[in-house]
Design a protein around this motif. Structure first.
Motif, PDB file in Angstrom:
ATOM      1  N   CYS A  33       1.225   2.010   3.857  1.00  0.00           N
ATOM      2  CA  CYS A  33       0.197   2.643   3.019  1.00  0.00           C
ATOM      3  C   CYS A  33       0.593   2.395   1.574  1.00  0.00           C
ATOM      4  O   CYS A  33       1.333   3.171   0.970  1.00  0.00           O
ATOM      5  N   LEU A  34       0.144   1.271   1.045  1.00  0.00           N
ATOM      6  CA  LEU A  34       0.589   0.867  -0.292  1.00  0.00           C
ATOM      7  C   LEU A  34       0.165   1.843  -1.373  1.00  0.00           C
ATOM      8  O   LEU A  34       0.877   2.056  -2.347  1.00  0.00           O
ATOM      9  N   GLU A  35      -0.988   2.475  -1.167  1.00  0.00           N
ATOM     10  CA  GLU A  35      -1.483   3.384  -2.221  1.00  0.00           C
ATOM     11  C   GLU A  35      -0.580   4.606  -2.391  1.00  0.00           C
ATOM     12  O   GLU A  35      -0.647   5.305  -3.408  1.00  0.00           O
ATOM     13  N   PHE A  36       0.323   4.844  -1.415  1.00  0.00           N
ATOM     14  CA  PHE A  36       1.203   6.007  -1.543  1.00  0.00           C
ATOM     15  C   PHE A  36       2.242   5.815  -2.651  1.00  0.00           C
ATOM     16  O   PHE A  36       2.972   6.727  -2.997  1.00  0.00           O
ATOM     17  N   LYS A  37       2.280   4.624  -3.232  1.00  0.00           N
ATOM     18  CA  LYS A  37       3.180   4.386  -4.375  1.00  0.00           C
ATOM     19  C   LYS A  37       2.614   4.971  -5.669  1.00  0.00           C
ATOM     20  O   LYS A  37       3.302   5.029  -6.679  1.00  0.00           O
ATOM     21  N   GLU A  38       1.334   5.344  -5.633  1.00  0.00           N
ATOM     22  CA  GLU A  38       0.691   5.883  -6.839  1.00  0.00           C
ATOM     23  C   GLU A  38       0.881   7.400  -6.935  1.00  0.00           C
ATOM     24  O   GLU A  38       0.724   8.113  -5.940  1.00  0.00           O
ATOM     25  N   GLY A  44      11.681   2.005   2.091  1.00  0.00           N
ATOM     26  CA  GLY A  44      10.361   2.209   1.487  1.00  0.00           C
ATOM     27  C   GLY A  44       9.839   3.604   1.815  1.00  0.00           C
ATOM     28  O   GLY A  44       9.364   4.337   0.938  1.00  0.00           O
ATOM     29  N   SER A  45       9.985   3.970   3.075  1.00  0.00           N
ATOM     30  CA  SER A  45       9.521   5.285   3.522  1.00  0.00           C
ATOM     31  C   SER A  45      10.301   6.396   2.828  1.00  0.00           C
ATOM     32  O   SER A  45       9.750   7.460   2.514  1.00  0.00           O
ATOM     33  N   PHE A  46      11.586   6.158   2.570  1.00  0.00           N
ATOM     34  CA  PHE A  46      12.407   7.174   1.883  1.00  0.00           C
ATOM     35  C   PHE A  46      11.945   7.366   0.440  1.00  0.00           C
ATOM     36  O   PHE A  46      12.064   8.456  -0.117  1.00  0.00           O
ATOM     37  N   GLY A  53       1.998   7.434   9.659  1.00  0.00           N
ATOM     38  CA  GLY A  53       2.732   7.456   8.391  1.00  0.00           C
ATOM     39  C   GLY A  53       1.977   8.141   7.262  1.00  0.00           C
ATOM     40  O   GLY A  53       1.213   9.089   7.480  1.00  0.00           O
ATOM     41  N   TYR A  54       2.206   7.647   6.046  1.00  0.00           N
ATOM     42  CA  TYR A  54       1.570   8.271   4.877  1.00  0.00           C
ATOM     43  C   TYR A  54       0.049   8.064   4.894  1.00  0.00           C
ATOM     44  O   TYR A  54      -0.696   8.871   4.343  1.00  0.00           O
ATOM     45  N   ALA A  55      -0.415   6.996   5.555  1.00  0.00           N
ATOM     46  CA  ALA A  55      -1.862   6.756   5.662  1.00  0.00           C
ATOM     47  C   ALA A  55      -2.509   7.900   6.438  1.00  0.00           C
ATOM     48  O   ALA A  55      -3.566   8.423   6.057  1.00  0.00           O
TER      49      ALA A  55
HETATM   50  P1  ATP Z   1      10.757  -1.161   7.507  1.00  0.00           P
HETATM   51  O1  ATP Z   1      11.981  -1.681   6.838  1.00  0.00           O
HETATM   52  O2  ATP Z   1      10.960  -0.878   8.940  1.00  0.00           O
HETATM   53  O3  ATP Z   1       9.532  -1.949   7.280  1.00  0.00           O
HETATM   54  P2  ATP Z   1      10.185   0.692   5.367  1.00  0.00           P
HETATM   55  O4  ATP Z   1      10.050   2.165   5.353  1.00  0.00           O
HETATM   56  O5  ATP Z   1      11.195   0.130   4.420  1.00  0.00           O
HETATM   57  O6  ATP Z   1      10.484   0.298   6.865  1.00  0.00           O
HETATM   58  P3  ATP Z   1       7.922  -0.171   3.780  1.00  0.00           P
HETATM   59  O7  ATP Z   1       6.718  -0.932   4.186  1.00  0.00           O
HETATM   60  O8  ATP Z   1       8.760  -0.660   2.672  1.00  0.00           O
HETATM   61  O9  ATP Z   1       8.771   0.009   5.121  1.00  0.00           O
HETATM   62  O10 ATP Z   1       7.492   1.320   3.398  1.00  0.00           O
HETATM   63  C1  ATP Z   1       6.706   2.106   4.288  1.00  0.00           C
HETATM   64  C2  ATP Z   1       5.736   2.961   3.525  1.00  0.00           C
HETATM   65  O11 ATP Z   1       6.458   3.854   2.656  1.00  0.00           O
HETATM   66  C3  ATP Z   1       4.811   2.205   2.589  1.00  0.00           C
HETATM   67  O12 ATP Z   1       3.722   1.623   3.260  1.00  0.00           O
HETATM   68  C4  ATP Z   1       4.394   3.305   1.631  1.00  0.00           C
HETATM   69  O13 ATP Z   1       3.422   4.146   2.232  1.00  0.00           O
HETATM   70  C5  ATP Z   1       5.680   4.115   1.475  1.00  0.00           C
HETATM   71  N1  ATP Z   1       6.395   3.656   0.274  1.00  0.00           N
HETATM   72  C6  ATP Z   1       7.081   2.507   0.087  1.00  0.00           C
HETATM   73  N2  ATP Z   1       7.583   2.405  -1.164  1.00  0.00           N
HETATM   74  C7  ATP Z   1       7.190   3.533  -1.814  1.00  0.00           C
HETATM   75  C8  ATP Z   1       7.365   4.044  -3.137  1.00  0.00           C
HETATM   76  N3  ATP Z   1       8.026   3.353  -4.067  1.00  0.00           N
HETATM   77  N4  ATP Z   1       6.832   5.246  -3.414  1.00  0.00           N
HETATM   78  C9  ATP Z   1       6.148   5.934  -2.503  1.00  0.00           C
HETATM   79  N5  ATP Z   1       5.918   5.515  -1.247  1.00  0.00           N
HETATM   80  C10 ATP Z   1       6.427   4.343  -0.890  1.00  0.00           C
END
Ligand code: ATP
Length: 319
Positions: free
Chosen positions: A73-78, A104-106, A40-42
């Motif tokens: 990858c929580l830091e990808f929100k920054e 979240g990934s979107f 993923g983003y990590a």
């Molecule tokens: P699932 O529902 O299967 O868990 P998901 O894509 O909704 O899938 P999340 O953990 O919400 O799962 O998001 C996956 C990754 O997307 C996060 O760990 C992060 O790297 C990235 N992400 C989530 N929210 C944001 C955001 N607001 N801005 C940028 N990147 C984000």
């Protein structure tokens, strides 16, 4: 676009490999290069980027999980981190990305699109909790896996005249629970979207069922409600009926994808590449009203998902 990157993000789901395979093969068919971004983003930030050719995805369509692996990858929100991600894409010549994951990934995909990397989202999650689409990669396999497991619990539950509380996955969403509840003919279906916390009413219905000669009582409980063990203990104490909790857990995420997951995931992966080749960006592939379509990511994320009322009402009528 010249070079298409592909990554899987968030929770894994059976059928993700079929989607990756379709991205790779469709891109090659259109004369593009393909790079796989691991974890993923990590993995993007760590530059875990590999060249992919047609053989990189050989023998993967029938395998569960994701060959590219996935991560949160929580830091990808920054914002600075997103900018670094876009810069790494450019460094590796990646001018288009297919992101397979959930909402979240979107959001991450949308950020990359704003930073000039053409980005397309493909819905991958066993939870079916993405509003813009009636289908998500992995749901069909997960719900079939859960259904088969529940059948097995039901056999032994009937033999022993037990009550069973069976917890299925879905995070905050109740789709797996609803579908299994109908498919397994369970007596109760507890969905986070509908739960009224009236456990006394459940207990009453179990006692009535027992009086009518019911040999088992299956309660499908959604992960979003949880506390299955406590619920089972409470029921046993109040009814005197031996009650067991079974939490199906991660077995629901694995296994060979169903035919539907392979075919739909393949279609969505190829469709995502077609969009990139048409110069599109910031779109999500979806399956709506029997057709494969695409939406603007912003529009897709703003949609609200609800439990289909008719399905929910018949789930109550058919017990
Ligand atoms: P699932 O529902 O299967 O868990 P998901 O894509 O909704 O899938 P999340 O953990 O919400 O799962 O998001 C996956 C990754 O997307 C996060 O760990 C992060 O790297 C990235 N992400 C989530 N929210 C944001 C955001 N607001 N801005 C940028 N990147 C984000």
């Amino acid at each position: 676009v010249q070079t298409i990157g592909v990554l899987t993000s968030g929770g894994d789901a059976p059928g993700m490999n079929a989607a990756i395979r379709a991205v790779v093969r469709q891109a090659l068919a259109k004369g593009k290069k393909v790079k796989g971004i691991k974890k993923g983003y990590a993995g993007l930030l760590a530059e875990e980027i590999i060249d992919m050719d047609a053989t990189s995805v050989s023998d993967t369509i029938s395998r569960g999980g994701t060959i590219l692996q996935t991560a949160r990858c929580l830091e990808f929100k920054e914002a600075e981190v997103q900018a670094k991600g876009a810069e790494i894409c450019r460094k590796h010549g990646i001018d288009g990305i297919v992101v397979i994951g959930g909402d979240g990934s979107f959001q991450g995909a949308q950020k990359l699109a704003r930073l000039g990397i053409n980005t397309i989202g493909v819905p991958g999650t066993i939870d079916l909790d993405i509003a813009c689409t009636d289908y998500t990669i992995g749901f069909d396999t997960a719900v079939n896996t859960a259904m088969e497991a529940i059948d097995k619990v039901r056999d032994t539950s009937t033999s022993h005249e037990r009550c069973s509380v069976i917890e299925v996955m879905g995070r905050g969403a109740g789709y797996i629970a609803l579908w299994c509840g109908i498919a397994n003919g369970s007596e109760e279906i507890l969905l986070p979207e509908k739960y009224d916390h009236d456990e006394e009413a459940i207990i009453k219905r179990i006692i009535e069922g027992r009086k009518k000669g019911k040999e088992h009582y299956i309660i499908i409980n959604a992960e979003g409600i949880g506390h299955s063990q406590e619920l089972a203990e409470k029921i046993e104490k109040a009814t005197g009926v031996e009650t067991r909790a079974t939490i199906l857990g991660h077995m629901q995420r694995g296994g060979s994808p169903t035919c539907k997951d392979r075919v739909y995931a393949s279609t969505m992966g190829a469709y995502a590449v077609d969009l990139l080749c048409e110069g599109k960006s910031n779109r999500v592939v979806a399956y709506k009203n029997g057709e494969f379509v695409d939406y603007d990511i912003e529009e897709a994320l703003a949609m609200q998902k609800t439990i289909p009322e008719y399905l929910y009402s018949i789930s109550k009528d058919l017990v």
